[in-house]
Design an enzyme around this catalytic site. Structure first.
Site, PDB file in Angstrom:
ATOM      1  CB  CYS A 130      63.071  43.546  42.509  1.00 28.77           C
ATOM      2  SG  CYS A 130      61.418  42.548  42.701  1.00 28.77           S
ATOM      3  CB  CYS A 133      62.070  40.675  45.371  1.00 26.53           C
ATOM      4  SG  CYS A 133      61.638  40.791  43.564  1.00 26.53           S
ATOM      5  CG  ASP A 134      65.587  42.451  46.855  1.00 23.56           C
ATOM      6  OD1 ASP A 134      65.463  41.274  47.280  1.00 23.56           O
ATOM      7  OD2 ASP A 134      66.262  42.830  45.925  1.00 23.56           O
TER       8      ASP A 134
END
Ligand code: NAP
Length: 306
Positions: A130, A133-134
């Site tokens: 992701c 997200c990261d």
């Protein structure tokens, strides 16, 4: 006892809930993790009809608000199995058992792993599924993305805004994703395409420090020093728990046509978890509507007969 239990609160499941509730049916949504599903990690959605641009998170919130306003009930439980109980269905979760007349399976799909050595061990230590997200952990660093679909192309675009260099590694020389996205990336100075190539190894002791890439035609090996590898090679379904009530194809997708009906009367399926050619937010939402209205019609028919 519910009229309708929906398994999965992604866009297909929440759309089904909206249509089920608006048809006057009692609805329970069961979701293992958080609502929204894959949509939540889409930084920007630009192809949902009628909404020129919205983040996946916001779209998910809007859907949740719509379900809540209709007094839809969501419980965060993992569905373990579904049993037929006369005309009713028993839905067994990790916490309870529920009876209902109809079920809609909207379980979506999860990220497909590359399947190389140490991938699991280094997940969270440089291997990620992701980018939204990261990605922020790798600001100013060199990173790589593997895949050739829209997710990979969008991830590269997102990461190129703050990573030093982004390598896009794809096993072919043409892309499955949109032409327009490919052109945008070709114009970026900090994006490099590594085509007809495969990632064969992850290098690094405690976290990713480099990846080994092999050219598929020439066999030439290359080590790319990167702090992260974002894997964006598509999704795979997880419907093994339901194989007693639905048929799945050889890749695990629930077999159903555009009517969203499965082989078991009273069990419908919607969204990415079913066999289909186009997996988009719009098609998942459409499935949710089709499945919920079909279930509502079945319930009306049953009550006329009894
Ligand atoms: P996808 O379209 O299925 O693409 C997966 C990519 O990964 C393909 O390029 C495939 O290569 C490659 N791949 C698969 N297995 C691999 C392996 N073992 N090793 C290396 N490469 C591998 O998946 P996606 O990009 O996640 O998209 C899924 C669906 O969501 C699509 O329908 C997509 O259009 C949609 N989506 C839409 C948007 C949007 O419209 N905003 C955003 C994201 C996703 P090959 O091409 O060689 O098969």
């Amino acid at each position: 006892m519910y009229d309708l239990i929906i398994v999965g609160a992604g866009i297909a499941g929440m759309s089904a809930a909206i249509y089920g509730l608006r048809a006057g049916r009692s609805v329970l949504l069961l979701e293992e993790k958080g609502y929204g599903g894959q949509m939540v990690s889409a930084l920007e959605v630009e192809n949902y009809p009628g909404i020129p641009r919205i983040s996946g998170y916001e779209l998910s919130e809007n859907l949740y608000q719509q379900v809540s306003a209709l007094k839809g009930e969501i419980k965060y439980e993992k569905v373990l199995k579904i049993q037929e109980d006369g005309k009713k269905k028993k839905v067994v979760t990790n916490r309870a058992e529920y009876l209902c007349n109809c079920v809609i399976l909207a379980t979506g799909a999860k990220n497909r792993p590359l399947g190389i050595d140490r991938e699991k061990e280094l997940t969270g230590a440089g291997v990620s599924y992701c980018a939204t997200c990261d990605g922020a952990f790798f600001r100013g660093k060199d990173v790589a993305v593997v895949g050739g679909g829209n997710t990979a192309l969008e991830d590269v675009n997102f990461l190129s805004n703050y990573c030093h260099m982004v390598y896009l590694i794809h096993r072919r020389d043409t892309f499955r994703g949109e032409e327009r996205l490919v052109h945008n990336l070709q114009a970026k100075k900090n994006v490099a395409f590594i085509l007809e190539s495969e990632v064969v190894a992850l290098i690094g002791k405690e976290h990713v420090e480099a990846v080994k890439v092999v050219h598929r035609q020439t066999g030439e090996e290359r080590i790319l020093s990167v702090a992260a590898l974002f894997v964006a090679i598509g999704q795979m379904p997880d419907n093994t728990a339901f194989e007693n009530v639905v048929e799945v194809d050889k890749t695990g997708y629930i077999i159903a046509g555009e009517d969203c009906k499965t082989r078991t009367r009273g069990i419908y399926t919607a969204g990415d978890c079913r066999t289909k050619t186009v997996r988009q937010l719009a098609t998942a939402a459409a499935d949710g509507a089709v499945a919920a209205l079909a279930a509502a019609a079945e319930l009306s028919e049953r009550s006329l007969k009894s």
